[in-house]
Design a protein around this motif. Structure first.
Motif, PDB file in Angstrom:
ATOM      1  N   ALA A 240      68.491   3.063  18.173  1.00  0.00           N
ATOM      2  CA  ALA A 240      67.864   2.191  19.477  1.00  0.00           C
ATOM      3  C   ALA A 240      69.099   1.120  19.586  1.00  0.00           C
ATOM      4  O   ALA A 240      69.523   0.518  18.451  1.00  0.00           O
ATOM      5  CB  ALA A 240      66.622   1.588  19.079  1.00  0.00           C
ATOM      6  N   ALA A 241      68.993   0.395  20.580  1.00  0.00           N
ATOM      7  CA  ALA A 241      70.166  -0.613  20.971  1.00  0.00           C
ATOM      8  C   ALA A 241      69.765  -1.396  22.187  1.00  0.00           C
ATOM      9  O   ALA A 241      69.045  -0.865  23.210  1.00  0.00           O
ATOM     10  CB  ALA A 241      71.839   0.133  21.063  1.00  0.00           C
ATOM     11  N   PHE A 242      70.069  -2.755  22.165  1.00  0.00           N
ATOM     12  CA  PHE A 242      70.225  -3.593  23.445  1.00  0.00           C
ATOM     13  C   PHE A 242      71.231  -3.399  24.226  1.00  0.00           C
ATOM     14  O   PHE A 242      72.443  -3.479  23.584  1.00  0.00           O
ATOM     15  CB  PHE A 242      69.854  -4.942  22.768  1.00  0.00           C
ATOM     16  CG  PHE A 242      68.698  -5.379  22.868  1.00  0.00           C
ATOM     17  CD1 PHE A 242      67.581  -5.416  23.954  1.00  0.00           C
ATOM     18  CD2 PHE A 242      68.072  -5.712  21.427  1.00  0.00           C
ATOM     19  CE1 PHE A 242      66.290  -5.907  23.479  1.00  0.00           C
ATOM     20  CE2 PHE A 242      66.665  -6.168  21.149  1.00  0.00           C
ATOM     21  CZ  PHE A 242      65.673  -6.167  22.274  1.00  0.00           C
ATOM     22  N   HIS A 243      71.241  -3.349  25.727  1.00  0.00           N
ATOM     23  CA  HIS A 243      72.412  -3.435  26.542  1.00  0.00           C
ATOM     24  C   HIS A 243      72.694  -5.043  26.473  1.00  0.00           C
ATOM     25  O   HIS A 243      71.806  -6.003  26.445  1.00  0.00           O
ATOM     26  CB  HIS A 243      71.870  -3.060  27.744  1.00  0.00           C
ATOM     27  CG  HIS A 243      72.828  -3.130  28.828  1.00  0.00           C
ATOM     28  ND1 HIS A 243      73.380  -4.256  29.570  1.00  0.00           N
ATOM     29  CD2 HIS A 243      73.882  -2.214  29.220  1.00  0.00           C
ATOM     30  CE1 HIS A 243      74.659  -4.063  30.183  1.00  0.00           C
ATOM     31  NE2 HIS A 243      74.775  -2.450  30.147  1.00  0.00           N
ATOM     32  N   PRO A 244      73.927  -5.429  26.569  1.00  0.00           N
ATOM     33  CA  PRO A 244      74.225  -6.731  26.417  1.00  0.00           C
ATOM     34  C   PRO A 244      73.934  -7.609  27.846  1.00  0.00           C
ATOM     35  O   PRO A 244      73.956  -8.849  27.678  1.00  0.00           O
ATOM     36  CB  PRO A 244      75.920  -6.684  26.363  1.00  0.00           C
ATOM     37  CG  PRO A 244      76.278  -5.364  26.952  1.00  0.00           C
ATOM     38  CD  PRO A 244      75.109  -4.437  26.594  1.00  0.00           C
ATOM     39  N   ALA A 245      73.230  -7.095  28.715  1.00  0.00           N
ATOM     40  CA  ALA A 245      72.724  -7.732  29.871  1.00  0.00           C
ATOM     41  C   ALA A 245      71.792  -8.888  29.525  1.00  0.00           C
ATOM     42  O   ALA A 245      70.931  -8.793  28.625  1.00  0.00           O
ATOM     43  CB  ALA A 245      72.126  -6.673  31.012  1.00  0.00           C
TER      44      ALA A 245
ATOM     45  N   PHE B 211      76.013   0.442  22.999  1.00  0.00           N
ATOM     46  CA  PHE B 211      76.845   0.248  24.131  1.00  0.00           C
ATOM     47  C   PHE B 211      78.167  -0.304  23.996  1.00  0.00           C
ATOM     48  O   PHE B 211      78.595  -1.205  23.095  1.00  0.00           O
ATOM     49  CB  PHE B 211      75.809  -1.073  24.886  1.00  0.00           C
ATOM     50  CG  PHE B 211      74.623  -0.356  25.400  1.00  0.00           C
ATOM     51  CD1 PHE B 211      74.609   0.206  26.809  1.00  0.00           C
ATOM     52  CD2 PHE B 211      73.516  -0.441  25.003  1.00  0.00           C
ATOM     53  CE1 PHE B 211      73.253   0.826  27.299  1.00  0.00           C
ATOM     54  CE2 PHE B 211      72.119  -0.102  25.470  1.00  0.00           C
ATOM     55  CZ  PHE B 211      72.068   0.559  26.812  1.00  0.00           C
ATOM     56  N   SER B 212      79.029   0.157  25.045  1.00  0.00           N
ATOM     57  CA  SER B 212      80.440  -0.510  24.855  1.00  0.00           C
ATOM     58  C   SER B 212      80.517  -1.875  25.151  1.00  0.00           C
ATOM     59  O   SER B 212      80.007  -2.462  26.324  1.00  0.00           O
ATOM     60  CB  SER B 212      81.190   0.375  25.863  1.00  0.00           C
ATOM     61  OG  SER B 212      82.658  -0.267  25.971  1.00  0.00           O
TER      62      SER B 212
ATOM     63  N   ALA C  24      66.547  -4.079  15.931  1.00  0.00           N
ATOM     64  CA  ALA C  24      67.835  -4.858  16.523  1.00  0.00           C
ATOM     65  C   ALA C  24      67.531  -5.989  17.018  1.00  0.00           C
ATOM     66  O   ALA C  24      66.552  -6.215  17.664  1.00  0.00           O
ATOM     67  CB  ALA C  24      68.385  -3.487  17.584  1.00  0.00           C
ATOM     68  N   PHE C  25      68.559  -6.764  17.023  1.00  0.00           N
ATOM     69  CA  PHE C  25      68.584  -8.002  17.647  1.00  0.00           C
ATOM     70  C   PHE C  25      69.167  -7.954  18.932  1.00  0.00           C
ATOM     71  O   PHE C  25      70.212  -7.176  18.925  1.00  0.00           O
ATOM     72  CB  PHE C  25      69.173  -9.053  16.934  1.00  0.00           C
ATOM     73  CG  PHE C  25      68.520 -10.055  15.821  1.00  0.00           C
ATOM     74  CD1 PHE C  25      67.516 -11.035  16.542  1.00  0.00           C
ATOM     75  CD2 PHE C  25      68.326  -9.837  14.583  1.00  0.00           C
ATOM     76  CE1 PHE C  25      66.723 -11.709  15.516  1.00  0.00           C
ATOM     77  CE2 PHE C  25      67.889 -10.409  13.730  1.00  0.00           C
ATOM     78  CZ  PHE C  25      66.949 -11.557  14.180  1.00  0.00           C
ATOM     79  N   HIS C  26      68.793  -8.724  19.892  1.00  0.00           N
ATOM     80  CA  HIS C  26      69.659  -8.740  21.419  1.00  0.00           C
ATOM     81  C   HIS C  26      70.923  -9.633  20.941  1.00  0.00           C
ATOM     82  O   HIS C  26      70.984 -10.554  20.221  1.00  0.00           O
ATOM     83  CB  HIS C  26      69.011  -9.455  22.510  1.00  0.00           C
ATOM     84  CG  HIS C  26      69.362  -9.080  23.755  1.00  0.00           C
ATOM     85  ND1 HIS C  26      70.531  -9.834  24.233  1.00  0.00           N
ATOM     86  CD2 HIS C  26      68.878  -8.226  24.595  1.00  0.00           C
ATOM     87  CE1 HIS C  26      70.948  -9.516  25.331  1.00  0.00           C
ATOM     88  NE2 HIS C  26      69.776  -8.613  25.863  1.00  0.00           N
TER      89      HIS C  26
END
Length: 464
Positions: A165-170, A213-214, A442-444
């Motif tokens: 899982a991952a956060f988008h940087p938005a 995310f890139s 995951a952390f943002h």
């Protein structure tokens, strides 16, 4: 003197006449016993048994070893293997694949809000973050305590167990991605599109072991699967592009350059590949055999990106990517001390002078690097998730150099934040909205938020 002989009864004389009382009593006992035996009909049963034919027992010749007889052993043939029509095989879907959500009507277009959110102006990169000012632990803990979870911050994003899982940087809205056991990738933001704000795609056929995310192109999500495929979900193009592929067994990857064009990819067979996305095709630039077993995790130094940390069985080796050979590459340094398989290793996100490792020996280690000598701080943590849960892995907070996040097997269910020294800083728990083990965390990268994924495909989010 001997006992006088007793006269037996004469013919025609009444039986028992002339006998003593003792003899008369004895005769009466004999008569009663005979009458009792006659009532049991024992003699008739014995006669009947004698009249039955005898059972003839078959004589089996004794077994003799073929070796003692100087004879060759009989060659047994195995049953034929099942035909291909009887075996269910998972075939990787050909790429590139269109971004068509499987949880929406066929031919549905991607929501405009989703496209806008994914294309949001990029956030500071690792170099810019490292130049920022970190909070002291008192302020940091105060922010953690303000983070809460509610009913609308829990959603079933994929159908099966979450592997990554991952956060988008938005920063305007929380946008998350999760990969499950059967190759599906779910995107969730809590918006009003898709299925309860979830867009579900199926770019792979086996577990999605790694997502990222890139940082240079926020509209791109890279996903790696055990089926041997590494793809890039490009929202602007509306497609899953092929990046790299082998027959099967990809395990982990990380970006090897700030523009995210170059990758280092590890597989289940002990190899790491250097992949340049700008090169046509889906092959590697170079392939290096590091460990005969498996590469479980790779992590690239945030500032000196030529250095790559590789989790190899029970130790972590740091290599200079410029000096890798086809075989027998020599590490710059090695971190030892774990007694079982290491599941993950990560350079700290800002300066890279720490390495965080999680291991099946029930220890999480934070190692400080000083001229590539390691000084260890160790914390015991239950990592025995069993076969039905994804393995626990401690991860850094990209905004705070010395703090980390990890799931827990303890009850009530929780997620914990530790300082690098092993000190517990905060426990995220909620009896109403959190009742399962959150293995993937995951952390943002910029906001005060964390996520946790469980074995049923749900993401849980704590935020301020």
């Amino acid at each position: 003197m001997g006992e006088p002989k007793r006269r037996s009864a004469a013919p025609g004389e009444e039986p028992g006449k002339g006998l003593s009382a003792y003899e008369l009593e004895r005769l009466e006992n004999i008569r009663q016993n005979q009458a009792f035996l006659s009532s049991l009909k024992l003699f008739q049963q014995s006669s009947a048994r004698r009249q039955k034919p005898a059972v003839v027992k078959e004589v089996v010749p004794s077994r003799r070893s073929l070796r003692l007889q100087n004879k060759q052993a009989e060659v047994l043939t195995l049953p034929p293997e099942p035909r291909e029509t009887e075996v269910v095989k998972q075939v990787k879907p050909p790429g590139p694949l269109p971004m068509e959500p499987v949880n929406m009507a066929e031919g549905s277009e991607l929501p405009p809000q989703f496209l806008q959110l994914c294309s949001e102006v990029k956030t500071p990169n690792r170099v810019e973050i490292s130049q920022g000012v970190e909070l002291d632990l008192k302020e940091y803990c105060s922010l953690l305590k303000k983070m809460r979870i509610s009913e609308d911050q829990v959603a079933k994003v994929v159908k099966e167990r979450i592997f990554s899982a991952a956060f988008h940087p938005a920063s305007t809205s929380l946008l998350m991605a999760a990969g499950d056991k059967y190759g599906k990738v779910g995107i969730w933001s809590g918006g009003d599109w898709g299925d309860d704000g979830v867009l579900l795609f199926e770019p792979h056929t086996r577990p999605v072991g790694c997502l990222a995310f890139s940082k240079a192109h926020p509209a791109q999500l890279l996903s790696l699967s055990y089926d041997g495929s590494l793809r890039c979900m490009d929202v602007e193009k509306g497609a899953f592009d092929d990046v790299y592929g082998i027959e099967d067994g990809l395990k982990t990857f990380d970006f090897l350059s700030h523009d995210c064009a170059t990758l280092v990819v590890g597989d289940w067979y002990g190899n790491v590949a250097i992949v340049d996305r700008r090169t046509p095709g889906t092959s590697h630039e170079s392939l290096h055999s590091l460990d005969p077993k498996v590469v479980r995790c790779v992590s690239v130094h945030p500032l000196q990106q030529q250095y790559v940390a590789v989790a190899e069985s029970r130790e972590v080796s740091i290599y200079d990517a410029r000096c890798l050979k086809k075989t027998r590459s020599q590490p710059v340094s090695q971190l030892q001390g774990h007694s079982l398989s290491i599941s993950s290793c990560y350079f700290s996100p800002c300066t890279g002078n720490r390495v965080l490792t999680s291991c099946m020996d029930n220890y999480v280690r934070c190692s400080l690097i000083n001229f590539f000598f390691f000084h260890l701080s160790v914390r015991r943590h239950d990592m025995r998730t069993g076969r039905w849960l994804s393995k626990l892995s401690a991860v850094w907070d990209p905004k705070q150099e010395d703090c980390l996040l990890v799931g827990s097997m303890s009850r009530p269910r929780r997620v914990q934040v530790f300082h690098e020294s092993g000190r517990l800083l905060h426990i995220f728990k909620d009896n109403e909205h959190l009742s399962t083990v959150l293995s993937v965390t995951a952390f943002h990268p910029t906001r005060n938020a964390i996520l946790g994924g469980n074995a049923s495909g749900r993401l849980h989010v704590f935020s301020d």
